[in-house]
Write a protein that holds these residues in place. Structure first.
Motif, PDB file in Angstrom:
ATOM      1  N   TYR A   1       0.834  -1.209   0.000  1.00 24.03           N
ATOM      2  CA  TYR A   1       0.000   0.000   0.000  1.00 24.03           C
ATOM      3  C   TYR A   1       0.862   1.250   0.000  1.00 24.03           C
ATOM      4  O   TYR A   1       0.601   2.202  -0.752  1.00 24.03           O
ATOM      5  N   GLU A   2       1.897   1.271   0.829  1.00 22.71           N
ATOM      6  CA  GLU A   2       2.771   2.444   0.886  1.00 22.71           C
ATOM      7  C   GLU A   2       3.491   2.651  -0.444  1.00 22.71           C
ATOM      8  O   GLU A   2       3.646   3.788  -0.906  1.00 22.71           O
ATOM      9  N   SER A   3       3.911   1.558  -1.068  1.00 20.79           N
ATOM     10  CA  SER A   3       4.571   1.669  -2.373  1.00 20.79           C
ATOM     11  C   SER A   3       3.602   2.187  -3.429  1.00 20.79           C
ATOM     12  O   SER A   3       3.957   3.034  -4.262  1.00 20.79           O
ATOM     13  N   TRP A   4       2.378   1.664  -3.382  1.00 20.36           N
ATOM     14  CA  TRP A   4       1.368   2.130  -4.336  1.00 20.36           C
ATOM     15  C   TRP A   4       1.071   3.610  -4.137  1.00 20.36           C
ATOM     16  O   TRP A   4       0.967   4.369  -5.102  1.00 20.36           O
ATOM     17  N   LEU A   5       0.938   4.023  -2.870  1.00 21.96           N
ATOM     18  CA  LEU A   5       0.631   5.421  -2.573  1.00 21.96           C
ATOM     19  C   LEU A   5       1.748   6.335  -3.067  1.00 21.96           C
ATOM     20  O   LEU A   5       1.479   7.420  -3.595  1.00 21.96           O
ATOM     21  N   GLN A   6       2.994   5.892  -2.905  1.00 22.73           N
ATOM     22  CA  GLN A   6       4.124   6.684  -3.373  1.00 22.73           C
ATOM     23  C   GLN A   6       4.089   6.829  -4.890  1.00 22.73           C
ATOM     24  O   GLN A   6       4.291   7.926  -5.438  1.00 22.73           O
ATOM     25  N   LYS A   7       3.793   5.731  -5.591  1.00 20.78           N
ATOM     26  CA  LYS A   7       3.707   5.786  -7.047  1.00 20.78           C
ATOM     27  C   LYS A   7       2.511   6.616  -7.496  1.00 20.78           C
ATOM     28  O   LYS A   7       2.592   7.392  -8.454  1.00 20.78           O
ATOM     29  N   GLU A   8       1.401   6.485  -6.795  1.00 19.16           N
ATOM     30  CA  GLU A   8       0.182   7.213  -7.156  1.00 19.16           C
ATOM     31  C   GLU A   8       0.372   8.712  -7.023  1.00 19.16           C
ATOM     32  O   GLU A   8      -0.293   9.501  -7.715  1.00 19.16           O
ATOM     33  N   SER A   9       1.270   9.135  -6.148  1.00 18.01           N
ATOM     34  CA  SER A   9       1.495  10.569  -5.941  1.00 18.01           C
ATOM     35  C   SER A   9       2.311  11.193  -7.070  1.00 18.01           C
ATOM     36  O   SER A   9       2.380  12.415  -7.186  1.00 18.01           O
ATOM     37  N   GLY A  10       2.922  10.364  -7.899  1.00 19.23           N
ATOM     38  CA  GLY A  10       3.747  10.880  -8.972  1.00 19.23           C
ATOM     39  C   GLY A  10       2.943  11.280 -10.195  1.00 19.23           C
ATOM     40  O   GLY A  10       1.737  11.037 -10.288  1.00 19.23           O
ATOM     41  N   PRO A  11       3.600  11.902 -11.182  1.00 23.82           N
ATOM     42  CA  PRO A  11       2.918  12.320 -12.412  1.00 23.82           C
ATOM     43  C   PRO A  11       2.596  11.119 -13.289  1.00 23.82           C
ATOM     44  O   PRO A  11       3.004   9.986 -13.016  1.00 23.82           O
ATOM     45  N   ALA A  12       1.880  11.369 -14.358  1.00 20.71           N
ATOM     46  CA  ALA A  12       1.488  10.318 -15.286  1.00 20.71           C
ATOM     47  C   ALA A  12       2.698   9.764 -16.032  1.00 20.71           C
ATOM     48  O   ALA A  12       3.715  10.442 -16.201  1.00 20.71           O
ATOM     49  N   GLU A  13       2.564   8.517 -16.469  1.00 21.59           N
ATOM     50  CA  GLU A  13       3.597   7.893 -17.289  1.00 21.59           C
ATOM     51  C   GLU A  13       3.717   8.624 -18.630  1.00 21.59           C
ATOM     52  O   GLU A  13       2.716   9.047 -19.217  1.00 21.59           O
ATOM     53  N   GLU A  14       4.920   8.744 -19.102  1.00 22.24           N
ATOM     54  CA  GLU A  14       5.139   9.305 -20.435  1.00 22.24           C
ATOM     55  C   GLU A  14       4.685   8.296 -21.492  1.00 22.24           C
ATOM     56  O   GLU A  14       4.751   7.082 -21.268  1.00 22.24           O
ATOM     57  N   PRO A  15       4.173   8.761 -22.615  1.00 24.36           N
ATOM     58  CA  PRO A  15       3.784   7.831 -23.681  1.00 24.36           C
ATOM     59  C   PRO A  15       4.930   6.895 -24.029  1.00 24.36           C
ATOM     60  O   PRO A  15       6.068   7.330 -24.215  1.00 24.36           O
ATOM     61  N   ALA A  16       4.612   5.583 -24.136  1.00 28.45           N
ATOM     62  CA  ALA A  16       5.662   4.583 -24.331  1.00 28.45           C
ATOM     63  C   ALA A  16       5.815   4.153 -25.779  1.00 28.45           C
ATOM     64  O   ALA A  16       6.663   3.309 -26.081  1.00 28.45           O
TER      65      ALA A  16
END
Length: 327
Positions: A218-233
């Motif tokens: 959950y903590e890892s997910w929350l940290q990732k969720e707080s970041g910006p969107a993924e760049e187009p791949a």
């Protein structure tokens, strides 16, 4: 015997219909476990009383004068018809009254709600208190296993009702008022919640998923969720990003890290990692995204999003791929 077999088959079918991600009889949370226990107590008492009444009725219809005299005696009526119901109903009343306070009285470590669920028309705005401030998601509530979490429930439109059957009982969301419910998931897994108060046209399609995760996950997910969107791949996703900008989608939706800052519709920053679209109306995949963009009124009548039927097929494919890649 045939009638008995039929009754058994019907009972099994009815009970099997109570299983699944939205079943109150498959509790995975502390509060829901208490509610389930009360349900089985009340059901057991009801079954015993029903069998007792059937037995007394059959006895009264028989020709056994001795038993008929016992049943009709004043003491039997006073004890069985007055004292017994008073004792049973008083117990159930006290038990249920204490139980209703369980979720609201249970505190969390810091004493403040850590997640806000806002009822919209007809979807859920989910706001987390992340490490760097507020994090917005939609139609999906994530919780750490084994830790009580307070959920702040609000609405600025009509009355909604938050209900996650496998975790707790329902609690209304009244405009102008804040209610708080405390949930504690006992095991990891995915369950389903629902708005349990009629709130207008698409009420029946206003659902959400509850994802219970191990605390470290959950903590890892929350940290990732707080970041910006993924760049187009890929070039296809890059084109989809361009279509998103040129079609005016950012006027209603936010994608953090881009120029899209709309607040009317759900935050799409990490929509590709969610388990459903449109408040659990559709699965989350490129085909479903494309269908929703062009024909959403078919899948969810009266929702507030316009249909983009004018998009060319290639543009629609690119846009769907871009949104699906936002994980």
């Amino acid at each position: 015997m045939r009638l008995l077999h039929l009754l058994i088959v019907v009972s099994v079918l009815l009970v099997s219909g109570c299983a699944g991600q939205q079943s109150v009889l498959e509790a995975t949370g502390r509060e829901a476990g208490e509610v389930e226990a009360l349900f089985w107590i009340a059901t057991g008492i009801s079954a015993v009383v029903t069998l007792l009444m059937v037995g007394l009725t059959l006895t009264a219809l028989s020709r056994n004068q001795r038993w008929r005299g016992i049943i009709s005696h004043e003491r039997t009526i006073l004890l069985g018809g007055i004292a017994f119901p008073v004792i049973v109903l008083t117990y159930l009343f006290i038990h249920s009254t204490l139980l209703l306070e369980a979720g609201s009285s249970r505190s969390v470590e810091n004493g403040e709600p850590t997640i806000t669920m806002a009822g919209e028309l007809w979807w859920w705005d989910v706001i987390y208190n992340g490490p760097d401030g507020e994090i917005r998601s939609a139609n999906e509530l994530r919780l750490p296993v084994g830790r009580p979490v307070s959920i702040r429930l609000v609405s600025d439109n009509v009355i909604h009702s938050f209900w996650a059957p496998q975790l707790a009982g329902k609690l209304d969301m009244i405009p102008g008022r804040e209610n708080v419910i405390t949930l504690q998931a006992n095991e990891a897994g995915i369950s389903r919640g629902q708005c349990a108060e009629y709130c207008g046209g698409a009420h029946a399609l206003m659902s959400f998923h509850v994802v219970a995760m191990a605390a470290d996950e959950y903590e890892s997910w929350l940290q990732k969720e707080s970041g910006p969107a993924e760049e187009p791949a890929s070039p296809l996703e890059e084109r989809g990003h361009t279509v998103f900008q040129q079609s005016g989608c950012g006027a209603c939706h936010t994608i953090r890290g881009t120029d899209a800052r709309g607040v009317i519709g759900p935050d799409l920053t990490h929509m590709g990692s969610r388990h459903s679209l449109a408040a659990a109306t559709l699965p989350n995949n490129p085909d479903a995204i494309a269908a929703w963009i062009t024909d959403n009124q078919h899948y969810k009548p009266d929702n507030k999003m316009p249909e983009y039927e004018m998009l060319a097929e290639d543009d629609l494919e690119a846009l769907s791929a871009y949104l699906a890649g936002l994980e």
